[in-house]
Design a protein around this motif. Structure first.
Motif, PDB file in Angstrom:
ATOM      1  N   GLN A 179       0.849  -1.270  -0.062  1.00  0.00           N
ATOM      2  CA  GLN A 179       0.051   0.012  -0.170  1.00  0.00           C
ATOM      3  C   GLN A 179       0.850   1.130  -0.110  1.00  0.00           C
ATOM      4  O   GLN A 179       1.943   1.238   0.745  1.00  0.00           O
ATOM      5  CB  GLN A 179      -1.015  -0.094   1.332  1.00  0.00           C
ATOM      6  CG  GLN A 179      -1.954   1.131   1.251  1.00  0.00           C
ATOM      7  CD  GLN A 179      -2.614   1.354   2.425  1.00  0.00           C
ATOM      8  OE1 GLN A 179      -2.084   1.585   3.354  1.00  0.00           O
ATOM      9  NE2 GLN A 179      -3.675   0.682   2.551  1.00  0.00           N
ATOM     10  N   ILE A 180       0.351   2.348  -0.836  1.00  0.00           N
ATOM     11  CA  ILE A 180       1.132   3.357  -0.759  1.00  0.00           C
ATOM     12  C   ILE A 180      -0.057   4.537  -0.616  1.00  0.00           C
ATOM     13  O   ILE A 180      -1.032   4.640  -1.385  1.00  0.00           O
ATOM     14  CB  ILE A 180       1.756   3.733  -1.946  1.00  0.00           C
ATOM     15  CG1 ILE A 180       2.963   2.763  -2.220  1.00  0.00           C
ATOM     16  CG2 ILE A 180       2.623   5.063  -2.115  1.00  0.00           C
ATOM     17  CD1 ILE A 180       3.347   2.582  -3.602  1.00  0.00           C
ATOM     18  N   ARG A 181       0.200   5.635   0.313  1.00  0.00           N
ATOM     19  CA  ARG A 181      -0.776   6.611   0.535  1.00  0.00           C
ATOM     20  C   ARG A 181       0.202   8.053   0.488  1.00  0.00           C
ATOM     21  O   ARG A 181       1.206   8.136   1.034  1.00  0.00           O
ATOM     22  CB  ARG A 181      -1.251   6.695   1.948  1.00  0.00           C
ATOM     23  CG  ARG A 181      -2.233   5.455   2.057  1.00  0.00           C
ATOM     24  CD  ARG A 181      -2.622   5.118   3.733  1.00  0.00           C
ATOM     25  NE  ARG A 181      -2.835   6.449   4.352  1.00  0.00           N
ATOM     26  CZ  ARG A 181      -4.107   6.741   4.514  1.00  0.00           C
ATOM     27  NH1 ARG A 181      -5.257   6.251   3.883  1.00  0.00           N
ATOM     28  NH2 ARG A 181      -4.342   8.020   5.250  1.00  0.00           N
ATOM     29  N   ASN A 188      -4.662  16.016   3.902  1.00  0.00           N
ATOM     30  CA  ASN A 188      -5.626  15.686   2.999  1.00  0.00           C
ATOM     31  C   ASN A 188      -4.874  14.464   1.872  1.00  0.00           C
ATOM     32  O   ASN A 188      -3.710  14.510   1.813  1.00  0.00           O
ATOM     33  CB  ASN A 188      -5.896  16.605   1.730  1.00  0.00           C
ATOM     34  CG  ASN A 188      -6.622  17.872   2.530  1.00  0.00           C
ATOM     35  OD1 ASN A 188      -7.454  17.641   3.263  1.00  0.00           O
ATOM     36  ND2 ASN A 188      -6.246  19.091   2.102  1.00  0.00           N
ATOM     37  N   LEU A 189      -5.640  13.349   1.961  1.00  0.00           N
ATOM     38  CA  LEU A 189      -5.228  12.124   1.193  1.00  0.00           C
ATOM     39  C   LEU A 189      -5.471  12.373  -0.208  1.00  0.00           C
ATOM     40  O   LEU A 189      -6.526  12.696  -0.860  1.00  0.00           O
ATOM     41  CB  LEU A 189      -5.935  10.911   1.532  1.00  0.00           C
ATOM     42  CG  LEU A 189      -5.680   9.630   0.815  1.00  0.00           C
ATOM     43  CD1 LEU A 189      -4.282   9.197   1.080  1.00  0.00           C
ATOM     44  CD2 LEU A 189      -6.657   8.410   1.069  1.00  0.00           C
ATOM     45  N   LEU A 190      -4.227  12.642  -1.035  1.00  0.00           N
ATOM     46  CA  LEU A 190      -4.284  12.862  -2.512  1.00  0.00           C
ATOM     47  C   LEU A 190      -4.600  11.515  -3.367  1.00  0.00           C
ATOM     48  O   LEU A 190      -5.540  11.957  -4.200  1.00  0.00           O
ATOM     49  CB  LEU A 190      -2.937  13.547  -2.927  1.00  0.00           C
ATOM     50  CG  LEU A 190      -2.328  14.630  -2.056  1.00  0.00           C
ATOM     51  CD1 LEU A 190      -1.109  15.139  -2.505  1.00  0.00           C
ATOM     52  CD2 LEU A 190      -3.723  16.017  -2.388  1.00  0.00           C
ATOM     53  N   TRP A 191      -3.911  10.626  -2.846  1.00  0.00           N
ATOM     54  CA  TRP A 191      -4.099   9.196  -3.409  1.00  0.00           C
ATOM     55  C   TRP A 191      -3.718   8.397  -2.720  1.00  0.00           C
ATOM     56  O   TRP A 191      -2.551   8.333  -1.879  1.00  0.00           O
ATOM     57  CB  TRP A 191      -3.888   9.042  -4.905  1.00  0.00           C
ATOM     58  CG  TRP A 191      -2.325   9.607  -5.311  1.00  0.00           C
ATOM     59  CD1 TRP A 191      -1.725  10.587  -5.635  1.00  0.00           C
ATOM     60  CD2 TRP A 191      -1.228   8.471  -5.137  1.00  0.00           C
ATOM     61  NE1 TRP A 191      -0.347  10.434  -5.573  1.00  0.00           N
ATOM     62  CE2 TRP A 191      -0.166   9.414  -5.341  1.00  0.00           C
ATOM     63  CE3 TRP A 191      -0.963   7.270  -4.627  1.00  0.00           C
ATOM     64  CZ2 TRP A 191       1.286   8.862  -5.356  1.00  0.00           C
ATOM     65  CZ3 TRP A 191       0.350   6.815  -4.592  1.00  0.00           C
ATOM     66  CH2 TRP A 191       1.253   7.249  -5.058  1.00  0.00           C
ATOM     67  N   ALA A 192      -4.238   7.057  -2.946  1.00  0.00           N
ATOM     68  CA  ALA A 192      -3.914   5.969  -2.019  1.00  0.00           C
ATOM     69  C   ALA A 192      -4.075   4.610  -3.349  1.00  0.00           C
ATOM     70  O   ALA A 192      -4.831   4.664  -3.775  1.00  0.00           O
ATOM     71  CB  ALA A 192      -4.674   5.449  -0.936  1.00  0.00           C
ATOM     72  N   VAL A 193      -3.088   3.827  -3.176  1.00  0.00           N
ATOM     73  CA  VAL A 193      -2.863   2.652  -4.101  1.00  0.00           C
ATOM     74  C   VAL A 193      -2.489   1.325  -3.277  1.00  0.00           C
ATOM     75  O   VAL A 193      -1.733   1.269  -2.350  1.00  0.00           O
ATOM     76  CB  VAL A 193      -1.615   2.918  -5.043  1.00  0.00           C
ATOM     77  CG1 VAL A 193      -1.514   1.588  -5.805  1.00  0.00           C
ATOM     78  CG2 VAL A 193      -2.012   3.856  -5.890  1.00  0.00           C
ATOM     79  N   GLY A 194      -3.390   0.577  -3.187  1.00  0.00           N
ATOM     80  CA  GLY A 194      -3.327  -0.794  -2.814  1.00  0.00           C
ATOM     81  C   GLY A 194      -2.839  -1.945  -3.808  1.00  0.00           C
ATOM     82  O   GLY A 194      -3.356  -1.749  -5.090  1.00  0.00           O
ATOM     83  N   MET A 195      -2.056  -2.878  -3.566  1.00  0.00           N
ATOM     84  CA  MET A 195      -1.467  -3.824  -4.492  1.00  0.00           C
ATOM     85  C   MET A 195      -1.647  -5.204  -3.820  1.00  0.00           C
ATOM     86  O   MET A 195      -1.532  -5.442  -2.579  1.00  0.00           O
ATOM     87  CB  MET A 195      -0.138  -3.523  -4.906  1.00  0.00           C
ATOM     88  CG  MET A 195       0.140  -2.249  -5.309  1.00  0.00           C
ATOM     89  SD  MET A 195       1.990  -2.100  -5.741  1.00  0.00           S
ATOM     90  CE  MET A 195       2.194  -0.337  -6.184  1.00  0.00           C
ATOM     91  N   HIS A 211      -5.130  -1.282  -7.098  1.00  0.00           N
ATOM     92  CA  HIS A 211      -6.574  -0.267  -6.811  1.00  0.00           C
ATOM     93  C   HIS A 211      -6.038   0.999  -6.390  1.00  0.00           C
ATOM     94  O   HIS A 211      -5.197   1.034  -5.525  1.00  0.00           O
ATOM     95  CB  HIS A 211      -7.497  -0.987  -5.703  1.00  0.00           C
ATOM     96  CG  HIS A 211      -8.700  -0.057  -5.419  1.00  0.00           C
ATOM     97  ND1 HIS A 211      -9.726  -0.180  -5.858  1.00  0.00           N
ATOM     98  CD2 HIS A 211      -8.530   0.900  -4.446  1.00  0.00           C
ATOM     99  CE1 HIS A 211     -10.805   0.582  -5.570  1.00  0.00           C
ATOM    100  NE2 HIS A 211     -10.265   1.391  -4.472  1.00  0.00           N
ATOM    101  N   LEU A 212      -6.667   2.014  -7.065  1.00  0.00           N
ATOM    102  CA  LEU A 212      -6.356   3.408  -6.651  1.00  0.00           C
ATOM    103  C   LEU A 212      -7.387   4.208  -6.209  1.00  0.00           C
ATOM    104  O   LEU A 212      -8.622   4.236  -7.065  1.00  0.00           O
ATOM    105  CB  LEU A 212      -5.652   4.261  -8.066  1.00  0.00           C
ATOM    106  CG  LEU A 212      -5.454   5.625  -7.691  1.00  0.00           C
ATOM    107  CD1 LEU A 212      -4.179   6.122  -8.276  1.00  0.00           C
ATOM    108  CD2 LEU A 212      -6.382   6.562  -8.133  1.00  0.00           C
ATOM    109  N   ALA A 220     -11.995   6.341  -8.642  1.00  0.00           N
ATOM    110  CA  ALA A 220     -11.066   5.040  -8.162  1.00  0.00           C
ATOM    111  C   ALA A 220     -10.907   4.448  -9.243  1.00  0.00           C
ATOM    112  O   ALA A 220     -11.830   4.347 -10.351  1.00  0.00           O
ATOM    113  CB  ALA A 220     -12.352   4.479  -7.170  1.00  0.00           C
ATOM    114  N   VAL A 221      -9.959   3.644  -9.472  1.00  0.00           N
ATOM    115  CA  VAL A 221      -9.653   2.818 -10.537  1.00  0.00           C
ATOM    116  C   VAL A 221      -9.059   1.377 -10.304  1.00  0.00           C
ATOM    117  O   VAL A 221      -8.092   1.352  -9.139  1.00  0.00           O
ATOM    118  CB  VAL A 221      -8.463   3.455 -11.306  1.00  0.00           C
ATOM    119  CG1 VAL A 221      -8.192   2.422 -12.445  1.00  0.00           C
ATOM    120  CG2 VAL A 221      -8.709   4.778 -11.857  1.00  0.00           C
TER     121      VAL A 221
END
Length: 253
Positions: A179-181, A188-195, A211-212, A220-221
């Protein structure tokens, strides 16, 4: 629409159960970052078939894709029709961007900014960030330094900070990126990515599910990669795109 619930749970804020108690001393943040970057030095190139599920104000929907990437920042994404023919082709290389939109007979070109890259699949990411995430690496945070690290369950949490941004990285015990945040100075959370579903056949941990979430852009992608081929050079000219005869050209900034 919501796909990949298991991956999306990685991005949830808070949890009803307590995480495992960390064991052993906290790792050194700088040493852990160097170790993680070395673990993801490969693959240098990757190609894959993909399915993208996009929730966004613009360009939302389901897409069949073919993806080529080459480090540090070269990308080719082909969006396909249901019959497998190209509907649009996006290329970014050496800081430049081009998008061949066969649906509207328009050829866009300009700098490879997140805004321009989002003309196909919306995501607030730079070209080198997209390449890093697809190859399972930690995206660079300009002018950042490793600030802190701690054990988290069987793995680690690493925090990188610059003057305006913070990046929190969750790593598995084998240093796979989970995961990256990316967070701004106001929290503020700009983006988060789960792998998830990492494939180690290339010698590195390459995710097959990405998942973004980008809350500020209400985007959301979910990206599913298959038929992944790592380490093989892309076809000649893969990151070049010429203007077809008779197509309208639009210069974008």
């Amino acid at each position: 629409m919501r796909s990949f619930s298991a991956v999306a749970l990685l991005l949830a804020v808070g949890c009803a159960s307590k995480p495992p108690v960390p064991v052993g001393p906290a790792p050194d943040a700088g040493a852990l970052y160097i170790q993680a970057k070395k673990a993801h030095a490969v693959p240098q190139t990757l190609s894959a078939d993909a399915r993208a599920f996009v929730e966004a104000k613009e360009n939302g929907g389901r897409y069949s894709l073919h993806v080529f990437v080459r480090r540090p920042a070269s990308i080719r994404i082909e969006a396909l029709t249901p019959t497998g023919d190209p509907a649009a082709v996006l290329v970014a290389d050496q800081g430049r961007f081009a998008l061949l939109d066969l649906r509207n007979n328009v050829f866009y070109r300009g700098p490879a900014t997140p805004e321009n890259l989002s003309r196909l699949i919306p995501a607030p990411l730079r070209d080198e960030e997209l390449v890093a995430l697809i190859t399972g690496d930690i995206p660079e945070l300009p002018d950042a330094r490793p600030e802190s690290a701690r054990r988290s369950g069987d793995g680690y949490q690493l925090t990188l900070s610059s003057l305006r941004l913070r990046q929190e990285v969750v790593l598995g015990a084998d240093l796979r990126v989970v995961q990256i945040r990316r967070i701004d100075a106001r929290g503020n959370l700009l983006w988060a990515v789960g792998m998830d579903e990492h494939d180690d056949s290339s010698g590195a941990q390459v995710p097959r599910l990405i998942h973004l979430d980008a809350p500020l852009g209400h985007t959301a992608v979910d990206l599913r990669l298959r038929n992944t081929l790592a380490g093989k050079a892309p076809p000649a000219g893969a990151f070049q795109l010429g203007v077809p005869a008779g197509m309208r050209v639009e210069e974008v900034q």
